[in-house]
Structure formats: C-alpha cells, structure tokens
Design a protein around this motif. Structure first.
Motif, mmCIF file in Angstrom:
data_model
loop_
_atom_site.group_PDB
_atom_site.id
_atom_site.type_symbol
_atom_site.label_atom_id
_atom_site.label_comp_id
_atom_site.label_asym_id
_atom_site.label_seq_id
_atom_site.Cartn_x
_atom_site.Cartn_y
_atom_site.Cartn_z
ATOM 1 N N VAL A 1 -9.172 -3.114 4.258
ATOM 2 C CA VAL A 1 -8.737 -4.294 4.689
ATOM 3 C C VAL A 1 -10.086 -4.751 5.706
ATOM 4 O O VAL A 1 -10.358 -5.764 5.475
ATOM 5 C CB VAL A 1 -7.598 -4.228 5.620
ATOM 6 N N PHE A 2 -10.443 -3.966 6.825
ATOM 7 C CA PHE A 2 -11.216 -4.277 7.576
ATOM 8 C C PHE A 2 -12.751 -4.405 6.961
ATOM 9 O O PHE A 2 -13.465 -5.393 7.111
ATOM 10 C CB PHE A 2 -11.554 -3.025 8.784
ATOM 11 N N ALA B 1 0.720 -1.288 -0.005
ATOM 12 C CA ALA B 1 -0.038 -0.046 -0.011
ATOM 13 C C ALA B 1 0.740 1.334 0.060
ATOM 14 O O ALA B 1 0.648 2.264 -0.841
ATOM 15 C CB ALA B 1 -1.014 -0.057 1.348
ATOM 16 N N ARG B 2 2.042 1.285 0.964
ATOM 17 C CA ARG B 2 2.889 2.532 0.776
ATOM 18 C C ARG B 2 3.462 2.886 -0.503
ATOM 19 O O ARG B 2 3.629 3.844 -0.983
ATOM 20 C CB ARG B 2 4.038 2.263 1.965
ATOM 21 N N GLU B 3 3.863 1.454 -1.034
ATOM 22 C CA GLU B 3 4.417 1.878 -2.311
ATOM 23 C C GLU B 3 3.573 2.175 -3.615
ATOM 24 O O GLU B 3 4.280 2.767 -4.392
ATOM 25 C CB GLU B 3 5.151 0.209 -2.872
ATOM 26 N N SER B 4 2.186 2.073 -3.293
ATOM 27 C CA SER B 4 1.247 2.708 -4.337
ATOM 28 C C SER B 4 0.866 3.792 -3.947
ATOM 29 O O SER B 4 0.029 4.299 -4.573
ATOM 30 C CB SER B 4 0.071 1.553 -4.502
ATOM 31 N N GLY B 5 1.337 4.290 -2.766
ATOM 32 C CA GLY B 5 0.969 5.784 -2.342
ATOM 33 C C GLY B 5 -0.132 5.892 -1.716
ATOM 34 O O GLY B 5 -0.621 7.018 -1.211
ATOM 35 N N GLU B 6 -0.605 4.734 -1.115
ATOM 36 C CA GLU B 6 -2.036 4.879 -0.453
ATOM 37 C C GLU B 6 -1.914 5.006 1.038
ATOM 38 O O GLU B 6 -0.707 4.465 1.533
ATOM 39 C CB GLU B 6 -2.795 3.173 -0.632
ATOM 40 N N THR B 7 -2.509 5.925 1.729
ATOM 41 C CA THR B 7 -2.477 6.198 3.260
ATOM 42 C C THR B 7 -2.654 5.009 3.864
ATOM 43 O O THR B 7 -3.585 4.015 3.640
ATOM 44 C CB THR B 7 -3.366 7.627 3.510
ATOM 45 N N ARG B 8 -2.005 5.070 5.140
ATOM 46 C CA ARG B 8 -2.250 3.840 6.260
ATOM 47 C C ARG B 8 -3.857 3.864 6.549
ATOM 48 O O ARG B 8 -4.249 2.707 6.676
ATOM 49 C CB ARG B 8 -1.539 4.215 7.415
ATOM 50 N N GLY B 9 -4.551 4.827 6.808
ATOM 51 C CA GLY B 9 -5.964 5.072 7.295
ATOM 52 C C GLY B 9 -6.676 4.449 6.005
ATOM 53 O O GLY B 9 -7.664 3.646 6.233
ATOM 54 N N ARG B 10 -6.694 4.645 4.846
ATOM 55 C CA ARG B 10 -7.476 4.322 3.737
ATOM 56 C C ARG B 10 -7.258 2.722 3.390
ATOM 57 O O ARG B 10 -8.233 2.178 3.614
ATOM 58 C CB ARG B 10 -7.042 4.948 2.493
ATOM 59 N N TRP B 11 -5.975 2.373 3.571
ATOM 60 C CA TRP B 11 -5.663 0.884 3.518
ATOM 61 C C TRP B 11 -6.288 -0.116 4.687
ATOM 62 O O TRP B 11 -6.735 -0.873 4.604
ATOM 63 C CB TRP B 11 -4.214 0.583 3.640
ATOM 64 N N LEU B 12 -6.286 0.661 5.827
ATOM 65 C CA LEU B 12 -6.663 0.006 7.095
ATOM 66 C C LEU B 12 -8.345 -0.133 6.892
ATOM 67 O O LEU B 12 -8.724 -1.499 7.103
ATOM 68 C CB LEU B 12 -6.447 0.864 8.102
ATOM 69 N N ALA B 13 -8.810 0.833 6.525
ATOM 70 C CA ALA B 13 -10.531 0.800 6.319
ATOM 71 C C ALA B 13 -10.712 -0.221 5.456
ATOM 72 O O ALA B 13 -11.636 -1.235 5.507
ATOM 73 C CB ALA B 13 -10.981 2.078 5.996
#
Length: 269
Positions: free
Chosen positions: A65-66, A51-63
């Motif tokens: 996933v859940f 996700a970091r490599e694709s530029g996605e923020t931690r919060g968006r990725w976490l949401a």
C-alpha cells in the motif's frame, strides 16, 4: 446517489488522494483532518480485509500500500520550499521543515490517540482500532518521507531517476533512517529490490507497533501518540541532516539549480 460511485472507486487511488491531502503543505482545519483520517481508515479497513481473505500478511500488504502511494506524495523543489517558508534557505529552512513535519506527525498521533482512547472506553468498537492505527502509520510515514525528500532538496543532494524510482529510493532511505548517497551508482537501482521492500515493511511495522501504545483510557492515548511521533520525526531528521551535510552539492552547482529549478513537484511526476 454518491454511494455507488464510492463502492466502485479505485481503493489505491483513493488512499493516494487522501494521503496526498493530509501531507500537502497547506494547513488543514482539525475537523477536516479528522474527517480525512476517518475516510482513510475505512478505505484501508476494506483493503486489509481483502488481503486477509487472500492470505496476504499484514506486513506485506502494508508495504505494498505504501509503496503504491509513495509516488503521489507531493514534494516541493528548493525554490517553492523557500517561498513557502518566508524566504528561508540553508539550515534555517531545514529547521523550519523539521518543525513543520514534527507538528504534522504530532497532530496525527494526537488525533489517532484520542480516537483510540474513546474506543478503549467502548470495547465493541475496539475492533476498528487496528485499521485506524494503520491509517495513522501510513500518514506519519508519508509526512516523514516528504520531509526526507525535501531535506535532500535543501542540501542540494540531487537523486536521479524516474519519479517512481526516486519515490522508492526516498521511501527506502526513510526505512533505513538515512540520507541517500547520490554518488553510489546503485543507490536507486537497489531501492527497487526485495531487500528494500523488506526494510520498508519492517519500518512500517515498527511504526505501527509504536502506535499500538496509543490504545489507552482517557487522554493517555492522545498524549502518547503525539509525543512519540514527534520524537521519532526529530530523530529521523537529525540522522538524515547529518548524512546530507557531507553530501551537499558545490556552491556553484547549488546556485545554478536555484536559478533554474526543473524538479517535479511530486515524486511520481
């Protein structure tokens, strides 16, 4: 020979499987729970890196996933809940569900806090702590969403919609720390919108922030992790139960549902 299969496994499916096992109604041995939490941490670490490599923020990725695993959280119907809790019904059953959920989130917090405390003593390993705390956050959130959904069963508040719609509705209710009003015509449809996803993201980040306090020396992390999680689950359950008491189905409808249960065992089924 098993390693190549793991490398090509579907990460989302694996996360859903692990979280499902960690939130299932059966008892897990402490060693098995730690093993599953460690496996979840490794899987999430890999996903976070992508996700970091694709530029996605931690919060968006976490949401993301859940919300993806929410339909896989195992939810029991009223009859099954009563059977699993020694025939209890009504408020007594709700009390027992809350106690079980508090024990679950407290245990996850204690395990995560203990691992974080051990890593605190070894600075090079501290780099792995964020992924471990993300894993703890997701499991705690899943336990609480399961509790919220099953409390709706206990109080006879039926939420209509597909499995995925109901899963997202319960997750959104968890993000808002409230029960769902089944009479509101938009209660499910609004749960699928951008505002709901933002609420879920913010709640997950808030939960993750709470878990950051478990990073401490010796056993302070374990104590903090367990106590904070237990208190948060208790607060959620009190708010949701207060909402649901005013939305219970009439006694004759509740009796019909108990005699003819047709609800899915999982949110996504």
């Amino acid at each position: 020979m098993a390693q190549p299969e793991r490398e090509h496994a579907d990460p989302a499916r694996e996360v859903g499987e692990i979280v499902g096992r960690l939130t299932d109604s059966g008892e897990l041995e402490p060693a098995e729970r730690r093993k599953l939490l460690g496996r979840l941490t490794r899987t999430l670490a890999a996903g976070s890196k992508r996700a970091r490599e694709s530029g996605e923020t931690r919060g968006r990725w976490l949401a993301d996933v859940f919300l993806n695993i929410a339909p896989r959280i195992p939810i029991r119907d009223l009859q099954t809940l009563s059977e699993h809790h020694h025939g209890l019904t009504g408020e007594q059953l709700a009390d027992d569900l809350v106690r079980t959920a508090q024990k679950g989130t407290m245990t996850v917090g204690a395990i995560g806090g203990a691992l974080a405390a051990a890593e605190f003593a070894a600075p090079p390993l501290l780099l792995s702590a964020p992924a471990q705390l993300v894993a703890e956050t997701i499991v705690v959130a899943a336990i609480e969403v399961k509790l919220l959904a099953e409390l709706h069963e206990v109080y006879g508040v039926r939420i209509e919609g597909t499995g995925t719609q109901r899963a997202v509705a319960f997750t959104t209710a968890w993000a808002k720390q409230r029960g769902i009003d089944p009479l509101a015509p938009t209660s499910v449809s609004l749960a699928l919108g951008a505002a709901a996803k933002t609420a879920v993201r913010n709640r997950l980040l808030r939960t993750l922030g709470r878990h950051l306090t478990t990073l401490g020396p010796f056993l302070t992390g374990a104590v903090a992790g367990g106590v904070l999680n237990r208190a948060a689950t208790k607060k959620l359950s009190a708010a949701v139960r207060a909402d649901l008491r005013g939305k219970q189905a009439p006694p004759h409808l509740a009796a019909v549902r108990e005699l003819h249960p047709d609800d899915p065992r999982e949110l996504g089924s």
